[in-house]
Design an enzyme around this catalytic site. Structure first.
Site, PDB file in Angstrom:
ATOM      1  N   ASP A  34       0.826  -1.211   0.000  1.00 38.86           N
ATOM      2  CA  ASP A  34       0.000   0.000   0.000  1.00 38.86           C
ATOM      3  C   ASP A  34       0.862   1.263   0.000  1.00 38.86           C
ATOM      4  OD1 ASP A  34      -2.281   1.497   0.040  1.00 38.86           O
ATOM      5  OD2 ASP A  34      -2.641   1.267   2.184  1.00 38.86           O
ATOM      6  N   GLY A  35       0.330   2.317  -0.618  1.00 41.29           N
ATOM      7  CA  GLY A  35       0.976   3.630  -0.570  1.00 41.29           C
ATOM      8  C   GLY A  35       1.576   4.075  -1.893  1.00 41.29           C
ATOM      9  N   ARG A  47      -0.468   8.539 -10.494  1.00 43.63           N
ATOM     10  CA  ARG A  47      -0.556   7.357  -9.617  1.00 43.63           C
ATOM     11  C   ARG A  47       0.100   6.135 -10.267  1.00 43.63           C
ATOM     12  NH1 ARG A  47      -3.933   7.191  -5.528  1.00 43.63           N
ATOM     13  NH2 ARG A  47      -4.370   4.995  -5.851  1.00 43.63           N
ATOM     14  N   ASN A  82     -10.677  -3.307  -6.233  1.00 41.58           N
ATOM     15  CA  ASN A  82      -9.834  -2.370  -7.001  1.00 41.58           C
ATOM     16  C   ASN A  82     -10.366  -2.080  -8.412  1.00 41.58           C
ATOM     17  OD1 ASN A  82      -6.668  -3.445  -5.517  1.00 41.58           O
ATOM     18  ND2 ASN A  82      -7.963  -1.707  -5.010  1.00 41.58           N
ATOM     19  N   SER A 210      -8.214  -4.783   5.304  1.00 40.54           N
ATOM     20  CA  SER A 210      -8.775  -4.571   3.954  1.00 40.54           C
ATOM     21  C   SER A 210      -9.071  -5.871   3.208  1.00 40.54           C
ATOM     22  CB  SER A 210      -7.846  -3.679   3.124  1.00 40.54           C
ATOM     23  OG  SER A 210      -7.724  -2.414   3.709  1.00 40.54           O
TER      24      SER A 210
HETATM   25  C1  FPP Z   1      -2.114   0.036  -3.281  1.00 43.91           C
HETATM   26  O1  FPP Z   1      -1.616   1.371  -3.278  1.00 43.91           O
HETATM   27  C2  FPP Z   1      -1.577  -0.674  -4.428  1.00 43.91           C
HETATM   28  C3  FPP Z   1      -2.310  -1.320  -5.401  1.00 43.91           C
HETATM   29  C4  FPP Z   1      -3.779  -1.359  -5.370  1.00 43.91           C
HETATM   30  C5  FPP Z   1      -1.669  -1.954  -6.556  1.00 43.91           C
HETATM   31  C6  FPP Z   1      -0.437  -2.767  -6.264  1.00 43.91           C
HETATM   32  C7  FPP Z   1       0.211  -3.066  -7.553  1.00 43.91           C
HETATM   33  C8  FPP Z   1       1.547  -3.106  -7.767  1.00 43.91           C
HETATM   34  C9  FPP Z   1       2.554  -2.938  -6.713  1.00 43.91           C
HETATM   35  C10 FPP Z   1       2.081  -3.280  -9.171  1.00 43.91           C
HETATM   36  C11 FPP Z   1       1.927  -4.626  -9.795  1.00 43.91           C
HETATM   37  C12 FPP Z   1       2.269  -5.786  -8.931  1.00 43.91           C
HETATM   38  C13 FPP Z   1       3.154  -6.773  -9.202  1.00 43.91           C
HETATM   39  C14 FPP Z   1       3.122  -7.969  -8.316  1.00 43.91           C
HETATM   40  C15 FPP Z   1       4.154  -6.736 -10.307  1.00 43.91           C
HETATM   41  P1  FPP Z   1      -2.623   2.577  -3.478  1.00 43.91           P
HETATM   42  O2  FPP Z   1      -2.739   2.854  -4.935  1.00 43.91           O
HETATM   43  O3  FPP Z   1      -3.923   2.267  -2.802  1.00 43.91           O
HETATM   44  O4  FPP Z   1      -1.856   3.720  -2.757  1.00 43.91           O
HETATM   45  P2  FPP Z   1      -2.517   4.965  -1.971  1.00 43.91           P
HETATM   46  O5  FPP Z   1      -3.256   4.368  -0.803  1.00 43.91           O
HETATM   47  O6  FPP Z   1      -1.323   5.755  -1.554  1.00 43.91           O
HETATM   48  O7  FPP Z   1      -3.412   5.683  -2.939  1.00 43.91           O
END
Ligand code: FPP
Length: 254
Positions: A34-35, A47, A82, A210
């Protein structure tokens, strides 16, 4: 990085002089990546740039997990919720997954990291589904660290699907409701055959599960940090593991 105050006492061991004892590692570590969005926003980037940086962090942490000898690493890459994100963001995440899997397939013989996908892959596009299938197929030839990628995964959805599958087995005379145990039920989950996570890590300052492995995390230790996922270097994983090693796990006993 500062530890979130409410959890400070519980996370003692992290940030002190304690060193990681590689002979006492948890078997299974699970991480909510996350983040990414906040990391990008802080830099004035879209983003999607945060997700790209997050994918690189995943690559680094998966390699590090294998190098230090973890048996299982499970990451939350995309939840059943998501899909509510803007379509460009969803397709950027799917694109990053494809890129990562294409590279991973090419390097698997050298890396020897096994991969498995947990979640309902049916809504994914054909190319990504095929990449997931090939990655899992090649993985069956390897022993060693297993990386589980939760993709279109939701804990409640997983439990509902498991209940349906169990009920269908009962209706077919293949299972007996009166004989069901927690261990037996676990076999109906995506994680069937995988030990429960010992340690669940959530970066980015959020203090929630979550819908991530709710059944499997019943006795897990939790570690929260303010560090945003793209900045989660191997040294951050070490801190979480050191904190884990300072905990006393009682599983309901004394
Ligand atoms: C949460 O951060 C992250 C996600 C929903 C996506 C995670 C995806 C990756 C790391 C890339 C692809 C994965 C692999 C395994 C290659 P957020 O977008 O909710 O962050 P925020 O809370 O700061 O908005």
């Amino acid at each position: 990085m500062p530890i979130i105050p409410i959890f400070q006492s519980k996370q003692s061991g992290a940030g002190s002089e304690a060193e990681l004892d590689r002979s006492r590692l948890p078997r299974h570590v699970a991480i909510i990546m996350d983040g990414n969005g906040r990391w990008a926003k802080k830099r004035g980037l879209p983003r999607t740039a945060g997700h790209a940086a997050g994918a690189e962090t995943f690559r680094t942490i998966a390699t590090y997990a294998k190098d230090i000898g973890l048996d299982y690493l499970t990451v939350y890459a995309f939840s059943t919720e998501n899909w509510k994100r803007p379509v460009e963001e969803v397709s950027a995440i799917m694109g990053l997954l494809k890129k990562y899997l294409l590279e991973a397939i090419g390097k698997m013989e050298k890396d020897r990291v096994k991969m498995k996908f947990l979640g309902d892959l049916s809504p994914l596009d054909d190319e990504l589904r095929e990449l997931c299938r090939r990655t899992e197929e090649i993985s069956t030839h390897y022993e060693g660290c297993q990386v589980n990628i939760c993709l279109n995964y939701g804990g409640r959805d997983e439990i509902v699907r498991a209940v349906r599958a169990f009920a269908a087995d009962c209706a077919a005379g293949k299972a007996d409701p009166a004989a069901l145990t927690a261990e037996g039920f676990s076999e109906y989950l995506y994680t069937g055959g995988i030990p429960d996570p010992d340690l669940v890590i959530r970066p980015s300052g959020e203090l929630r599960l979550s819908n991530f492995l709710p059944w499997q995390s019943a006795y897990a230790e939790f570690y929260f940090t303010d560090v945003l996922w793209p900045d989660f270097a191997p040294a951050e994983l070490d801190k979480a593991l050191i904190a884990y090693q300072s905990r006393s796990r009682r599983f309901g006993g004394v």
